[in-house]
Write a protein that holds these residues in place. Structure first.
Motif, mmCIF file in Angstrom:
data_model
loop_
_atom_site.group_PDB
_atom_site.id
_atom_site.type_symbol
_atom_site.label_atom_id
_atom_site.label_comp_id
_atom_site.label_asym_id
_atom_site.label_seq_id
_atom_site.Cartn_x
_atom_site.Cartn_y
_atom_site.Cartn_z
ATOM 1 N N PRO A 21 66.861 33.719 33.510
ATOM 2 C CA PRO A 21 65.993 34.669 34.219
ATOM 3 C C PRO A 21 65.856 34.331 35.698
ATOM 4 C CG PRO A 21 64.997 34.012 32.137
ATOM 5 C CD PRO A 21 66.179 33.113 32.372
ATOM 6 N N ARG A 26 50.067 35.366 33.151
ATOM 7 C CA ARG A 26 49.952 33.925 32.955
ATOM 8 C C ARG A 26 48.904 33.340 33.873
ATOM 9 N NH1 ARG A 26 53.473 29.480 35.594
ATOM 10 N NH2 ARG A 26 53.273 27.722 34.172
ATOM 11 N N THR A 70 47.725 30.396 36.236
ATOM 12 C CA THR A 70 48.443 29.413 37.039
ATOM 13 C C THR A 70 47.503 28.290 37.429
ATOM 14 O OG1 THR A 70 47.919 30.489 39.121
ATOM 15 C CG2 THR A 70 49.925 31.182 38.035
ATOM 16 N N TYR A 72 53.542 38.249 36.658
ATOM 17 C CA TYR A 72 54.851 37.779 37.115
ATOM 18 C C TYR A 72 55.920 38.762 36.651
ATOM 19 C CZ TYR A 72 53.030 33.065 38.128
ATOM 20 O OH TYR A 72 52.342 31.996 38.636
ATOM 21 N N TYR A 113 63.727 26.638 26.702
ATOM 22 C CA TYR A 113 63.677 27.886 25.960
ATOM 23 C C TYR A 113 64.981 28.049 25.179
ATOM 24 C CZ TYR A 113 59.920 29.275 29.221
ATOM 25 O OH TYR A 113 58.758 29.350 29.963
ATOM 26 N N PHE A 154 57.798 35.688 26.793
ATOM 27 C CA PHE A 154 58.638 36.841 27.098
ATOM 28 C C PHE A 154 58.508 37.888 25.999
ATOM 29 C CE2 PHE A 154 61.317 35.627 30.728
ATOM 30 C CZ PHE A 154 61.026 34.280 30.819
ATOM 31 N N TYR A 192 63.442 34.834 39.038
ATOM 32 C CA TYR A 192 62.103 35.184 39.513
ATOM 33 C C TYR A 192 62.211 36.302 40.537
ATOM 34 C CZ TYR A 192 57.977 34.861 42.531
ATOM 35 O OH TYR A 192 56.875 35.154 43.296
ATOM 36 N N ALA A 233 50.378 23.565 33.418
ATOM 37 C CA ALA A 233 51.314 24.686 33.365
ATOM 38 C C ALA A 233 51.654 25.027 31.929
ATOM 39 C CB ALA A 233 52.572 24.331 34.137
ATOM 40 N N ASP A 234 51.669 26.293 31.625
ATOM 41 C CA ASP A 234 52.077 26.781 30.318
ATOM 42 C C ASP A 234 53.429 27.461 30.426
ATOM 43 O OD1 ASP A 234 48.724 27.854 29.560
ATOM 44 O OD2 ASP A 234 49.714 25.971 29.102
ATOM 45 N N GLY A 235 54.150 27.456 29.291
ATOM 46 C CA GLY A 235 55.404 28.192 29.259
ATOM 47 C C GLY A 235 55.144 29.679 29.335
ATOM 48 N N LEU A 236 56.193 30.429 29.612
ATOM 49 C CA LEU A 236 56.090 31.873 29.721
ATOM 50 C C LEU A 236 56.345 32.525 28.367
ATOM 51 C CD1 LEU A 236 58.012 32.393 33.077
ATOM 52 C CD2 LEU A 236 55.559 32.219 32.723
ATOM 53 N N LEU A 296 59.977 30.004 23.954
ATOM 54 C CA LEU A 296 59.658 28.664 24.433
ATOM 55 C C LEU A 296 59.803 27.665 23.294
ATOM 56 C CD1 LEU A 296 58.473 26.863 26.735
ATOM 57 C CD2 LEU A 296 56.213 27.377 25.783
ATOM 58 N N TYR A 302 61.340 41.633 32.900
ATOM 59 C CA TYR A 302 60.207 41.157 32.117
ATOM 60 C C TYR A 302 58.952 41.085 32.979
ATOM 61 C CZ TYR A 302 63.727 39.521 28.771
ATOM 62 O OH TYR A 302 64.767 39.440 27.867
ATOM 63 N N PHE A 334 60.437 23.072 31.219
ATOM 64 C CA PHE A 334 60.320 23.804 29.965
ATOM 65 C C PHE A 334 61.716 24.042 29.396
ATOM 66 C CE2 PHE A 334 55.898 25.052 30.770
ATOM 67 C CZ PHE A 334 55.841 24.992 32.154
ATOM 68 N N TYR A 359 60.160 38.861 36.190
ATOM 69 C CA TYR A 359 61.471 38.217 36.167
ATOM 70 C C TYR A 359 62.494 39.243 35.708
ATOM 71 C CZ TYR A 359 59.414 33.511 36.420
ATOM 72 O OH TYR A 359 58.766 32.376 36.809
ATOM 73 N N GLN A 377 57.829 29.410 37.955
ATOM 74 C CA GLN A 377 58.867 28.743 37.169
ATOM 75 C C GLN A 377 60.219 29.277 37.594
ATOM 76 O OE1 GLN A 377 58.754 28.520 32.863
ATOM 77 N NE2 GLN A 377 56.504 28.270 32.907
ATOM 78 N N HIS A 403 55.305 37.802 42.101
ATOM 79 C CA HIS A 403 54.096 37.683 41.301
ATOM 80 C C HIS A 403 52.889 38.029 42.155
ATOM 81 C CE1 HIS A 403 53.751 33.702 43.220
ATOM 82 N NE2 HIS A 403 52.510 33.633 42.776
#
Lengths: 116, 112
Positions: free
Chosen positions: B44, B91, B93, B34, A36, B102, B46, B97-100, A46, B87, A34, B36, A105, B49
């Motif tokens: 960021p 999401r 899982t 999640y 950003y 924020f 991690y 996969a999708d972006g996060l 994103l 943050y 990804f 971060y 991620q 989660h």
């Protein structure tokens, strides 16, 4: 946790030139990467999602012809900012997911782009 | 639309436990929570989660309420290096996969 690197960490370029940023997953194979962007005092936004070997999916409002993304292998994705302008100056951050990283991620350290 | 709500800032004394709340009242059954954090001018990091059970790792503990509408991140013994923006993100899982997304996060300031 898994490690993601970015190169360069910062870059200064002249308006109209193109800049390439590399993102690598060092100790795992990332099925998805990804990109950003973060402007000062704002949260990460994103830009695009890329899967190895296929075209990137861009978020609404992100110009795919300006921000070229290549995900040529399971450990490398590149973002090229073409014909950069001062408004493209920002903090660009990549993240990677998959393989041993599982459903988490992991983010790179970011690349600070300044366009003069 | 933001899926989570966090206080914009919090202070905590060094050595004490830092408890960061997060509301996610519209969370779906298949969405994870999640956490971060981002230290100034870095990517960021991690933290942890979870889905519905409480989780603990070497960095923090995550407490999720039984109805899953809110959670708390606990840093057991805060140090000055824990000063950062935290943050909370929900999401789905697995499988595409999708972006996060924020939000604005909580700026945690650890006081000496």
């Amino acid at each position: 946790g898994a490690v993601v690197s970015q190169h360069p960490s910062w870059v200064i370029c002249k308006s109209g030139t193109s800049v390439k940023i590399e993102c690598r997953s060092l100790d795992f194979q990332a099925t998805t990467m990804f990109w950003y962007r973060q402007f000062p005092k704002q949260s990460l936004m994103l830009m695009a999602t890329s899967n190895e070997g296929s075209k990137a999916t861009y978020e609404q409002g992100v110009e795919k012809d300006k921000f070229l993304i290549n995900h040529a292998s399971l450990t490398l994705s590149t973002l090229t900012v073409t014909s950069a302008h001062p408004e493209d100056s920002s903090f660009y951050i990549c993240s990677a997911e998959g393989g041993l990283a599982g459903v988490v991620q992991f983010f790179g350290p970011g690349t600070r782009l300044t366009v003069l | 639309d933001a899926k989570t709500t966090q206080p914009p800032s919090m202070d905590c004394a060094e050595g004490r436990a830092a408890n960061l709340p997060c509301n996610h009242s519209t969370i779906s059954g298949n969405e994870y929570v999640y956490w971060y954090r981002q230290i100034h001018s870095q990517g960021p990091q991690y933290i942890i989660h979870g889905l519905k059970n409480n989780e603990t790792n070497e960095m923090a503990s995550l407490i999720i309420t039984e109805d899953r509408k809110s959670s708390t991140l606990i840093l057991p013994h805060a140090t000055l290096r824990d000063t950062a923006v935290y943050y909370c993100i929900v999401r789905v899982t697995g499988g595409g996969a999708d972006g996060l997304t924020f939000g604005k996060g909580t700026h945690l300031i650890i006081q000496p």
